[in-house]
Every structure is written in structure tokens, then in C-alpha cells.
Design a protein around this motif. Sequence first.
Motif, PDB file in Angstrom:
ATOM      1  N   CYS A 176       0.840  -1.216   0.000  1.00 54.81           N
ATOM      2  CA  CYS A 176       0.000   0.000   0.000  1.00 54.81           C
ATOM      3  C   CYS A 176       0.863   1.250   0.000  1.00 54.81           C
ATOM      4  CB  CYS A 176      -0.935   0.000   1.210  1.00 54.81           C
ATOM      5  SG  CYS A 176      -2.298  -1.157   1.065  1.00 54.81           S
ATOM      6  N   MET A 177       1.943   1.213   0.776  1.00 53.86           N
ATOM      7  CA  MET A 177       2.843   2.354   0.836  1.00 53.86           C
ATOM      8  C   MET A 177       3.432   2.636  -0.539  1.00 53.86           C
ATOM      9  SD  MET A 177       5.561   2.886   3.958  1.00 53.86           S
ATOM     10  CE  MET A 177       6.278   1.331   3.676  1.00 53.86           C
ATOM     11  N   LEU A 178       3.909   1.588  -1.212  1.00 55.20           N
ATOM     12  CA  LEU A 178       4.486   1.781  -2.546  1.00 55.20           C
ATOM     13  C   LEU A 178       3.450   2.339  -3.522  1.00 55.20           C
ATOM     14  CD1 LEU A 178       6.778  -1.350  -2.982  1.00 55.20           C
ATOM     15  CD2 LEU A 178       7.487   1.037  -2.737  1.00 55.20           C
ATOM     16  N   ARG A 179       2.226   1.866  -3.434  1.00 51.14           N
ATOM     17  CA  ARG A 179       1.170   2.379  -4.321  1.00 51.14           C
ATOM     18  C   ARG A 179       0.861   3.836  -4.024  1.00 51.14           C
ATOM     19  NH1 ARG A 179      -0.923  -3.102  -3.532  1.00 51.14           N
ATOM     20  NH2 ARG A 179      -0.493  -4.199  -5.475  1.00 51.14           N
ATOM     21  N   ASP A 180       0.851   4.202  -2.735  1.00 49.96           N
ATOM     22  CA  ASP A 180       0.617   5.600  -2.368  1.00 49.96           C
ATOM     23  C   ASP A 180       1.728   6.500  -2.892  1.00 49.96           C
ATOM     24  OD1 ASP A 180      -1.784   5.113  -1.070  1.00 49.96           O
ATOM     25  OD2 ASP A 180      -0.851   4.890   0.899  1.00 49.96           O
ATOM     26  N   VAL A 181       2.968   6.047  -2.755  1.00 48.26           N
ATOM     27  CA  VAL A 181       4.102   6.829  -3.253  1.00 48.26           C
ATOM     28  C   VAL A 181       4.020   6.946  -4.766  1.00 48.26           C
ATOM     29  CG1 VAL A 181       6.610   6.860  -3.526  1.00 48.26           C
ATOM     30  CG2 VAL A 181       5.610   6.317  -1.313  1.00 48.26           C
ATOM     31  N   GLN A 182       3.689   5.843  -5.428  1.00 51.02           N
ATOM     32  CA  GLN A 182       3.574   5.844  -6.883  1.00 51.02           C
ATOM     33  C   GLN A 182       2.519   6.850  -7.349  1.00 51.02           C
ATOM     34  OE1 GLN A 182       2.174   2.119  -8.420  1.00 51.02           O
ATOM     35  NE2 GLN A 182       2.974   2.497 -10.453  1.00 51.02           N
ATOM     36  N   ALA A 183       1.454   6.995  -6.568  1.00 46.58           N
ATOM     37  CA  ALA A 183       0.371   7.911  -6.934  1.00 46.58           C
ATOM     38  C   ALA A 183       0.652   9.352  -6.521  1.00 46.58           C
ATOM     39  CB  ALA A 183      -0.933   7.448  -6.286  1.00 46.58           C
ATOM     40  N   SER A 184       1.724   9.569  -5.787  1.00 43.53           N
ATOM     41  CA  SER A 184       2.012  10.916  -5.295  1.00 43.53           C
ATOM     42  C   SER A 184       2.555  11.800  -6.408  1.00 43.53           C
ATOM     43  CB  SER A 184       3.025  10.863  -4.144  1.00 43.53           C
ATOM     44  OG  SER A 184       4.327  10.641  -4.645  1.00 43.53           O
ATOM     45  N   LEU A 185       2.653  13.085  -6.085  1.00 43.91           N
ATOM     46  CA  LEU A 185       3.210  14.039  -7.037  1.00 43.91           C
ATOM     47  C   LEU A 185       4.726  13.972  -7.085  1.00 43.91           C
ATOM     48  CD1 LEU A 185       0.929  17.106  -6.264  1.00 43.91           C
ATOM     49  CD2 LEU A 185       0.803  15.559  -8.219  1.00 43.91           C
ATOM     50  N   LYS A 186       5.331  13.238  -6.153  1.00 44.82           N
ATOM     51  CA  LYS A 186       6.792  13.142  -6.097  1.00 44.82           C
ATOM     52  C   LYS A 186       7.243  11.695  -5.966  1.00 44.82           C
ATOM     53  CE  LYS A 186       7.684  17.687  -4.424  1.00 44.82           C
ATOM     54  NZ  LYS A 186       8.816  18.492  -4.213  1.00 44.82           N
ATOM     55  N   PRO A 187       6.881  10.812  -6.899  1.00 46.86           N
ATOM     56  CA  PRO A 187       7.313   9.415  -6.778  1.00 46.86           C
ATOM     57  C   PRO A 187       8.828   9.264  -6.866  1.00 46.86           C
ATOM     58  CG  PRO A 187       6.297   9.790  -8.915  1.00 46.86           C
ATOM     59  CD  PRO A 187       6.095  11.047  -8.101  1.00 46.86           C
ATOM     60  N   SER A 188       9.517  10.234  -7.468  1.00 48.42           N
ATOM     61  CA  SER A 188      10.976  10.147  -7.559  1.00 48.42           C
ATOM     62  C   SER A 188      11.638  10.262  -6.194  1.00 48.42           C
ATOM     63  CB  SER A 188      11.512  11.228  -8.496  1.00 48.42           C
ATOM     64  OG  SER A 188      11.233  12.517  -7.973  1.00 48.42           O
ATOM     65  N   TYR A 189      10.910  10.759  -5.197  1.00 53.04           N
ATOM     66  CA  TYR A 189      11.456  10.869  -3.852  1.00 53.04           C
ATOM     67  C   TYR A 189      11.835   9.494  -3.311  1.00 53.04           C
ATOM     68  CZ  TYR A 189      11.990  12.507   0.955  1.00 53.04           C
ATOM     69  OH  TYR A 189      12.485  12.801   2.190  1.00 53.04           O
ATOM     70  N   CYS A 190      11.086   8.467  -3.706  1.00 52.58           N
ATOM     71  CA  CYS A 190      11.382   7.103  -3.289  1.00 52.58           C
ATOM     72  C   CYS A 190      12.774   6.700  -3.779  1.00 52.58           C
ATOM     73  CB  CYS A 190      10.319   6.157  -3.834  1.00 52.58           C
ATOM     74  SG  CYS A 190      10.472   4.469  -3.260  1.00 52.58           S
ATOM     75  N   ALA A 191      13.093   7.015  -5.022  1.00 50.70           N
ATOM     76  CA  ALA A 191      14.421   6.700  -5.568  1.00 50.70           C
ATOM     77  C   ALA A 191      15.498   7.481  -4.821  1.00 50.70           C
ATOM     78  CB  ALA A 191      14.471   7.011  -7.060  1.00 50.70           C
ATOM     79  N   THR A 192      15.190   8.683  -4.403  1.00 53.36           N
ATOM     80  CA  THR A 192      16.150   9.478  -3.627  1.00 53.36           C
ATOM     81  C   THR A 192      16.431   8.819  -2.281  1.00 53.36           C
ATOM     82  OG1 THR A 192      15.361  11.502  -4.689  1.00 53.36           O
ATOM     83  CG2 THR A 192      16.565  11.760  -2.615  1.00 53.36           C
ATOM     84  N   ILE A 193      15.390   8.339  -1.618  1.00 55.70           N
ATOM     85  CA  ILE A 193      15.563   7.675  -0.325  1.00 55.70           C
ATOM     86  C   ILE A 193      16.381   6.402  -0.492  1.00 55.70           C
ATOM     87  CG2 ILE A 193      14.356   6.460   1.536  1.00 55.70           C
ATOM     88  CD1 ILE A 193      12.047   8.487   1.109  1.00 55.70           C
ATOM     89  N   ILE A 194      15.993   5.567  -1.453  1.00 58.34           N
ATOM     90  CA  ILE A 194      16.707   4.308  -1.682  1.00 58.34           C
ATOM     91  C   ILE A 194      18.149   4.589  -2.098  1.00 58.34           C
ATOM     92  CG2 ILE A 194      16.845   2.288  -3.203  1.00 58.34           C
ATOM     93  CD1 ILE A 194      13.753   2.308  -3.200  1.00 58.34           C
ATOM     94  N   GLY A 195      18.332   5.565  -2.962  1.00 57.86           N
ATOM     95  CA  GLY A 195      19.684   5.929  -3.385  1.00 57.86           C
ATOM     96  C   GLY A 195      20.550   6.351  -2.204  1.00 57.86           C
ATOM     97  N   GLY A 196      19.971   7.102  -1.279  1.00 58.16           N
ATOM     98  CA  GLY A 196      20.703   7.522  -0.089  1.00 58.16           C
ATOM     99  C   GLY A 196      21.089   6.347   0.799  1.00 58.16           C
ATOM    100  N   GLN A 197      20.174   5.389   0.937  1.00 58.77           N
ATOM    101  CA  GLN A 197      20.467   4.197   1.737  1.00 58.77           C
ATOM    102  C   GLN A 197      21.598   3.394   1.101  1.00 58.77           C
ATOM    103  OE1 GLN A 197      16.695   2.202   1.891  1.00 58.77           O
ATOM    104  NE2 GLN A 197      15.822   3.656   3.336  1.00 58.77           N
ATOM    105  N   LEU A 198      21.515   3.206  -0.218  1.00 62.47           N
ATOM    106  CA  LEU A 198      22.547   2.435  -0.912  1.00 62.47           C
ATOM    107  C   LEU A 198      23.888   3.163  -0.916  1.00 62.47           C
ATOM    108  CD1 LEU A 198      20.383   1.043  -3.832  1.00 62.47           C
ATOM    109  CD2 LEU A 198      21.285  -0.245  -1.870  1.00 62.47           C
TER     110      LEU A 198
END
Length: 178
Positions: A104-126
Motif C-alpha cells: 500500500c505504501m508503494l502504491r501511495d508513493v507511486q500515486a504521489s506528485l513526487k514518486p521520484s522521492y522514493c528513488a532518492t531515499i533508496i539511493g541515499g540508503q545504498l
Amino acid sequence: MTAPALRPGGRSARVQESIHSAVRELLEEQDRATVTVPQIAARAGVTPSTIYRRWGDLSALLADVALARLQPDSESPRTGSLAGDLRAWAEQYLDEMSSAPGRCMLRDVQASLKPSYCATIIGGQLQAIVDRYPNEASPGVDRLINMIAAPIVFRILFSETPMAVEEVHRLIEIALNP
């Protein structure tokens, strides 16, 4: 419409946390499709207009809560090697995001106006994992996202079954070899 930047503290931060907490509690108690702005407002002790003014609509609020939940609570495990740390991170990510709340969280992020923020978070973790091992050759964060995180997310969102852990390990091996 995007949510306005909020001050790091004060009343604004307390109101935001109260609303986020109300959303998280309601999502634990009932189906996502039945959650409403008036319910959230009542639980948070604010008026519905406060929510509409900050987020515009329910989907933007749900996406904001989901994005906040994607931020890690703690540093990823340290195993002593880049490959080991990536396996530990990927296993945890797969487990968390494959759960019903994670989907559900991933779907909510996907539907948001800033889905690229998810890639920023994951990129920071990696990047934090890669930075632990300056003497090991790293394929770069973009390759790690493309080879590890992207297939995990794709399978979670578009398949009935998540990726097997063994397949994730295989992808990490491929990503680490030039």
C-alpha cells in the motif's frame, strides 16, 4: 499541488505529526479504502480544512505519510562486506515492502506528485552502504537501484508473488560484477 515546506519544529511540526499518527492508526484499524479526511481530522484533533489546506486531498496526505515511513528508522546492518551489507539491506527491503502495508505504501508513493522521492531515499540508503567500503569496487548507486531495487519494486507492484530472496542475491552478484 505539493505540500508546503514545513518548519522543522513548533506547532506546524506537531500538527503534521498528529495527522500522520492519525493516518497510521486508522490504516491499522480499517481498510484503506474506508479512511476519510473527516476521520483523520477527528483523530488528530484538527479540522478537515487543515488537512485540505496542507495536502490538497486524501491521496496526497496518504502519499506524504507513505514517504515519511520510507525513511529508515536506523542504519542498515553492517556485515563486514559490501555484498553482505547489500544482501542484508535487500532482504529487509523485500520483506518490508512485500507486506500488505508495504505494498500500500508503494502504491501511495507511486500515486504521489513526487514518486521520484522514493528513488532518492533508496539511493541515499545504498550510497551509505557503498561509502562504508571505500576500498571495494562499487558499481555505483544507479546500477544498484536498477539491478536490485527496481526488480524488487516491479515484482511487488505488478506480480502476485514477490521476488525470491535467492533471486535477489543473484541480482546483487550480477550488480557487483562489471
